[in-house]
Design a protein around this motif. Structure first.
Motif, PDB file in Angstrom:
ATOM      1  N   GLU A 167      73.422  49.837  -2.239  1.00  0.00           N
ATOM      2  CA  GLU A 167      72.607  48.659  -2.594  1.00  0.00           C
ATOM      3  C   GLU A 167      72.967  47.477  -1.694  1.00  0.00           C
ATOM      4  OE1 GLU A 167      74.466  50.457  -4.616  1.00  0.00           O
ATOM      5  OE2 GLU A 167      73.248  51.143  -6.312  1.00  0.00           O
ATOM      6  N   VAL A 168      74.253  47.361  -1.353  1.00  0.00           N
ATOM      7  CA  VAL A 168      74.698  46.246  -0.506  1.00  0.00           C
ATOM      8  C   VAL A 168      74.252  46.505   0.937  1.00  0.00           C
ATOM      9  CG1 VAL A 168      76.695  44.923   0.288  1.00  0.00           C
ATOM     10  CG2 VAL A 168      76.657  45.828  -2.041  1.00  0.00           C
ATOM     11  N   ALA A 169      74.406  47.766   1.376  1.00  0.00           N
ATOM     12  CA  ALA A 169      73.980  48.121   2.742  1.00  0.00           C
ATOM     13  C   ALA A 169      72.473  47.913   2.895  1.00  0.00           C
ATOM     14  CB  ALA A 169      74.364  49.571   3.040  1.00  0.00           C
ATOM     15  N   ALA A 170      71.718  48.259   1.845  1.00  0.00           N
ATOM     16  CA  ALA A 170      70.256  48.113   1.923  1.00  0.00           C
ATOM     17  C   ALA A 170      69.875  46.640   1.981  1.00  0.00           C
ATOM     18  CB  ALA A 170      69.601  48.782   0.716  1.00  0.00           C
ATOM     19  N   HIS A 171      70.596  45.809   1.244  1.00  0.00           N
ATOM     20  CA  HIS A 171      70.317  44.364   1.286  1.00  0.00           C
ATOM     21  C   HIS A 171      70.504  43.844   2.714  1.00  0.00           C
ATOM     22  CE1 HIS A 171      70.848  40.060   0.849  1.00  0.00           C
ATOM     23  NE2 HIS A 171      72.094  40.184   1.303  1.00  0.00           N
ATOM     24  N   ARG A 172      71.620  44.266   3.315  1.00  0.00           N
ATOM     25  CA  ARG A 172      71.920  43.803   4.674  1.00  0.00           C
ATOM     26  C   ARG A 172      70.870  44.323   5.658  1.00  0.00           C
ATOM     27  NH1 ARG A 172      77.421  43.891   4.583  1.00  0.00           N
ATOM     28  NH2 ARG A 172      77.458  46.149   4.588  1.00  0.00           N
ATOM     29  N   ALA A 173      70.529  45.600   5.512  1.00  0.00           N
ATOM     30  CA  ALA A 173      69.538  46.197   6.419  1.00  0.00           C
ATOM     31  C   ALA A 173      68.194  45.488   6.282  1.00  0.00           C
ATOM     32  CB  ALA A 173      69.398  47.688   6.117  1.00  0.00           C
ATOM     33  N   THR A 174      67.848  45.122   5.054  1.00  0.00           N
ATOM     34  CA  THR A 174      66.573  44.422   4.842  1.00  0.00           C
ATOM     35  C   THR A 174      66.601  43.060   5.530  1.00  0.00           C
ATOM     36  OG1 THR A 174      66.404  45.520   2.717  1.00  0.00           O
ATOM     37  CG2 THR A 174      64.948  43.651   3.047  1.00  0.00           C
ATOM     38  N   ARG A 175      67.759  42.379   5.432  1.00  0.00           N
ATOM     39  CA  ARG A 175      67.865  41.073   6.115  1.00  0.00           C
ATOM     40  C   ARG A 175      67.712  41.258   7.623  1.00  0.00           C
ATOM     41  NH1 ARG A 175      72.314  36.571   4.942  1.00  0.00           N
ATOM     42  NH2 ARG A 175      70.805  35.400   6.170  1.00  0.00           N
ATOM     43  N   ILE A 176      68.359  42.296   8.150  1.00  0.00           N
ATOM     44  CA  ILE A 176      68.307  42.527   9.602  1.00  0.00           C
ATOM     45  C   ILE A 176      66.868  42.843  10.005  1.00  0.00           C
ATOM     46  CG2 ILE A 176      69.000  44.171  11.413  1.00  0.00           C
ATOM     47  CD1 ILE A 176      71.779  44.274   9.913  1.00  0.00           C
ATOM     48  N   ARG A 177      66.244  43.657   9.204  1.00  0.00           N
ATOM     49  CA  ARG A 177      64.861  44.046   9.475  1.00  0.00           C
ATOM     50  C   ARG A 177      63.926  42.829   9.449  1.00  0.00           C
ATOM     51  NH1 ARG A 177      61.009  48.313   9.335  1.00  0.00           N
ATOM     52  NH2 ARG A 177      59.445  47.106  10.438  1.00  0.00           N
ATOM     53  N   ALA A 178      64.213  41.919   8.508  1.00  0.00           N
ATOM     54  CA  ALA A 178      63.313  40.777   8.319  1.00  0.00           C
ATOM     55  C   ALA A 178      63.637  39.611   9.255  1.00  0.00           C
ATOM     56  CB  ALA A 178      63.415  40.299   6.870  1.00  0.00           C
ATOM     57  N   ALA A 179      64.722  39.751  10.040  1.00  0.00           N
ATOM     58  CA  ALA A 179      65.187  38.596  10.821  1.00  0.00           C
ATOM     59  C   ALA A 179      64.308  38.306  12.037  1.00  0.00           C
ATOM     60  CB  ALA A 179      66.632  38.821  11.264  1.00  0.00           C
ATOM     61  N   GLY A 180      63.368  39.203  12.300  1.00  0.00           N
ATOM     62  CA  GLY A 180      62.470  38.959  13.434  1.00  0.00           C
ATOM     63  C   GLY A 180      63.171  39.090  14.772  1.00  0.00           C
ATOM     64  N   ILE A 181      64.208  39.949  14.837  1.00  0.00           N
ATOM     65  CA  ILE A 181      64.936  40.118  16.096  1.00  0.00           C
ATOM     66  C   ILE A 181      64.067  40.918  17.065  1.00  0.00           C
ATOM     67  CG2 ILE A 181      66.963  41.174  17.180  1.00  0.00           C
ATOM     68  CD1 ILE A 181      68.227  41.091  14.317  1.00  0.00           C
ATOM     69  N   ARG A 182      64.044  40.499  18.301  1.00  0.00           N
ATOM     70  CA  ARG A 182      63.356  41.287  19.327  1.00  0.00           C
ATOM     71  C   ARG A 182      64.357  41.635  20.408  1.00  0.00           C
ATOM     72  NH1 ARG A 182      58.062  42.195  19.971  1.00  0.00           N
ATOM     73  NH2 ARG A 182      58.559  42.651  22.127  1.00  0.00           N
ATOM     74  N   ALA A 183      64.412  42.856  20.788  1.00  0.00           N
ATOM     75  CA  ALA A 183      65.288  43.249  21.894  1.00  0.00           C
ATOM     76  C   ALA A 183      64.635  44.464  22.526  1.00  0.00           C
ATOM     77  CB  ALA A 183      66.670  43.580  21.400  1.00  0.00           C
ATOM     78  N   ASP A 184      63.660  44.243  23.375  1.00  0.00           N
ATOM     79  CA  ASP A 184      62.925  45.365  23.954  1.00  0.00           C
ATOM     80  C   ASP A 184      63.645  45.904  25.169  1.00  0.00           C
ATOM     81  OD1 ASP A 184      60.997  45.029  22.064  1.00  0.00           O
ATOM     82  OD2 ASP A 184      59.898  43.557  23.252  1.00  0.00           O
ATOM     83  N   GLY A 185      63.397  47.139  25.469  1.00  0.00           N
ATOM     84  CA  GLY A 185      63.938  47.694  26.705  1.00  0.00           C
ATOM     85  C   GLY A 185      64.741  48.944  26.452  1.00  0.00           C
ATOM     86  N   ILE A 186      65.051  49.622  27.507  1.00  0.00           N
ATOM     87  CA  ILE A 186      65.825  50.859  27.414  1.00  0.00           C
ATOM     88  C   ILE A 186      67.135  50.607  28.149  1.00  0.00           C
ATOM     89  CG2 ILE A 186      65.886  53.316  28.007  1.00  0.00           C
ATOM     90  CD1 ILE A 186      63.485  52.930  26.346  1.00  0.00           C
ATOM     91  N   ARG A 187      68.242  50.918  27.537  1.00  0.00           N
ATOM     92  CA  ARG A 187      69.525  50.730  28.197  1.00  0.00           C
ATOM     93  C   ARG A 187      69.725  51.763  29.297  1.00  0.00           C
ATOM     94  NH1 ARG A 187      74.150  49.066  25.370  1.00  0.00           N
ATOM     95  NH2 ARG A 187      74.994  51.084  25.941  1.00  0.00           N
ATOM     96  N   ALA A 188      70.686  51.457  30.155  1.00  0.00           N
ATOM     97  CA  ALA A 188      70.964  52.360  31.274  1.00  0.00           C
ATOM     98  C   ALA A 188      71.317  53.760  30.772  1.00  0.00           C
ATOM     99  CB  ALA A 188      72.101  51.799  32.110  1.00  0.00           C
ATOM    100  N   ASP A 189      71.970  53.865  29.613  1.00  0.00           N
ATOM    101  CA  ASP A 189      72.360  55.185  29.123  1.00  0.00           C
ATOM    102  C   ASP A 189      71.235  55.867  28.342  1.00  0.00           C
ATOM    103  OD1 ASP A 189      72.329  53.595  26.925  1.00  0.00           O
ATOM    104  OD2 ASP A 189      74.455  53.753  26.466  1.00  0.00           O
TER     105      ASP A 189
END
Ligand SMILES: C[S@@+](CC[C@H](N)C(=O)[O-])C[C@H]1O[C@@H](n2cnc3c(N)ncnc32)[C@H](O)[C@@H]1O
Length: 412
Positions: free
Chosen positions: A85-107
């Motif tokens: 339940e705590v992990a899901a709360h955190r994951a939901t916050r991360i999901r909702a944070a509007g983070i954008r990080a597009d691209g493919i890493r070298a690996d």
């Protein structure tokens, strides 16, 4: 259990042995009888691994619910794993944070945007996967590392068992060598258990606090899970510190960077109610009809004045997290009790008061009191059919006992 025994458990023969071990334990067999029953059809190593895993699954049910029946654990991995339940709360916050990080890493690892749009997360201390599973369920691709190869194998198996493998990549590695650039967010839940047991000192975490902070400095955004008692001076400037309680018990603190203005937050689960600093200042005043006991998350986050404002209450003492008020206000931030008696604390006096009221059962609560609760319970020599809540506290440096009962009227 070692890595080879665990791998055997994942083979068809191993799965069969584990199913059998689960059934034997569910039927109530004791460990010796279970082992000798299984030894008739399985080698000793497999029997031991299957029975260990079956009993860990039983223990894990309290934390992981039905998922425990298909997951794998180590004793430490289970103990240290974040409650879903705590992990899901955190994951939901991360999901909702509007983070954008597009691209493919070298690996070749996809750095941004899961199939359902969650940001890619680098989890540098994955354990058996408590957090990474919740992140993947929220649609975030997760690249995870852990120092311990068995733990890594278990996290992978857990992702597979829950149908999340497509979003999860777990490898053995040292967090100190991880590179958080290119991910949407760095997640770190450092081990707080060393050779000599649990540690509360972030400098003794593994990886150590400086290693974690170095990763944070290179990450666009980060979330660090830490012990609720983390000293405030360890919270980086500009970060948000969030204390989370689950069903009234403080479970953890999380430090968030790169996602907003910072500050202090308290969150209650399972409801998800959240409180941030409003600048409220609480007055102090004498004991009134009601006593409120603010949730530990609000106390740790120094948000007691905010809770006092919610119930139009005052503090009994400026340094102690008890609130008093004239009105009954129902709030999940603070259970409320009706005060029936207030007395300077003395064992004799308290015992006499309880005897007079024929109190045989007490719940003892304390804040700001050094009294040994179990000793007091014995010394009170209770007898009678009534029950009562005793609150031990300090008001203006003097010890007090308040006799209370859970508030029941609809409005005072
Ligand atoms: C608290 S547990 C993580 C629990 C996990 N978040 C979960 O919910 O299951 C910490 C993990 O960090 C790992 N660890 C400790 N030092 C590490 C390091 N330097 N690099 C990577 N992992 C490390 C430990 O092996 C342990 O599995």
């Amino acid at each position: 259990m070692d890595l080879d025994s665990f791998r055997t458990l994942l083979t068809p023969a191993g799965r069969g042995a584990l199913d059998e071990a689960v059934k034997i334990l569910a039927d109530g067999a004791d460990p010796v009888a279970a082992a000798s029953a299984m030894r008739r059809s399985h080698p000793a190593d497999l029997t031991a691994a299957a029975l260990t895993q079956a009993s860990l699954r039983r223990r894990a049910e309290a934390k992981f619910g039905p998922d425990a029946a298909v997951m794998y654990f180590t004793p430490h991995g289970l103990e240290q794993a974040t409650r879903p339940e705590v992990a899901a709360h955190r994951a939901t916050r991360i999901r909702a944070a509007g983070i954008r990080a597009d691209g493919i890493r070298a690996d070749g690892i996809r750095a941004g945007g899961g199939p359902e749009g969650g940001p890619a997360v680098l989890d540098v201390c994955s354990g058996i996967g408590g957090d990474l599973l919740a992140l993947a369920r929220a649609g975030c691709p997760v690249h995870a590392v852990d120092l311990d190869p068995l733990t890594v194998e278990i996290a992978r198996a857990n992702a597979a068992a829950l149908g999340l493998s497509a979003l999860v990549d777990v490898r053995t590695g040292d967090a100190a060598l991880a590179d958080p650039r290119g991910y949407g967010l760095l997640f770190a839940d450092p081990a707080r258990r060393g050779a000599r047991g649990r540690t509360f000192d972030p400098m003794a975490y593994s990886p150590t606090w400086p290693v974690v902070l170095d990763l944070v400095a290179r990450a666009p955004a980060a979330c660090l899970k830490v012990a609720p008692g983390i000293p405030y001076e360890f919270i980086p400037e500009g970060a948000e510190a969030e204390w989370v309680s689950y069903r009234g018990e403080v479970k953890e603190a999380a430090i968030w960077t790169g996602l907003g203005p910072g500050g202090r937050r308290a969150t209650l689960l399972p409801s998800g109610a959240t409180l941030t600093a409003s600048g409220a200042e609480a007055e102090t005043g004498p004991v009134s009809r009601y006593l409120y006991e603010p949730d530990g998350a609000a106390v740790r986050a120094h948000l007691v004045a905010e809770v006092a404002a919610l119930v139009s209450g005052r503090l009994l003492d400026p340094r102690i997290a008890y609130i008093t008020g004239d009105r009954l206000v129902r709030t999940e931030w603070a259970p409320c009790y009706e005060v029936t008696d207030v007395m300077p604390f003395s064992l004799k006096r308290l015992r006499a008061a309880l005897r007079e009221r024929r109190v045989g059962v007490v719940t003892i609560k304390k804040r700001g009191s050094a009294v040994d609760v179990e000793r007091l319970r014995k010394d009170l020599r209770l007898s009678g059919d009534n029950s009562c809540v005793i609150v031990l506290t300090r008001i203006e440096e003097r010890p007090f006992a308040l006799l209370c009962r859970p508030a029941t009227s609809t409005d005072g």
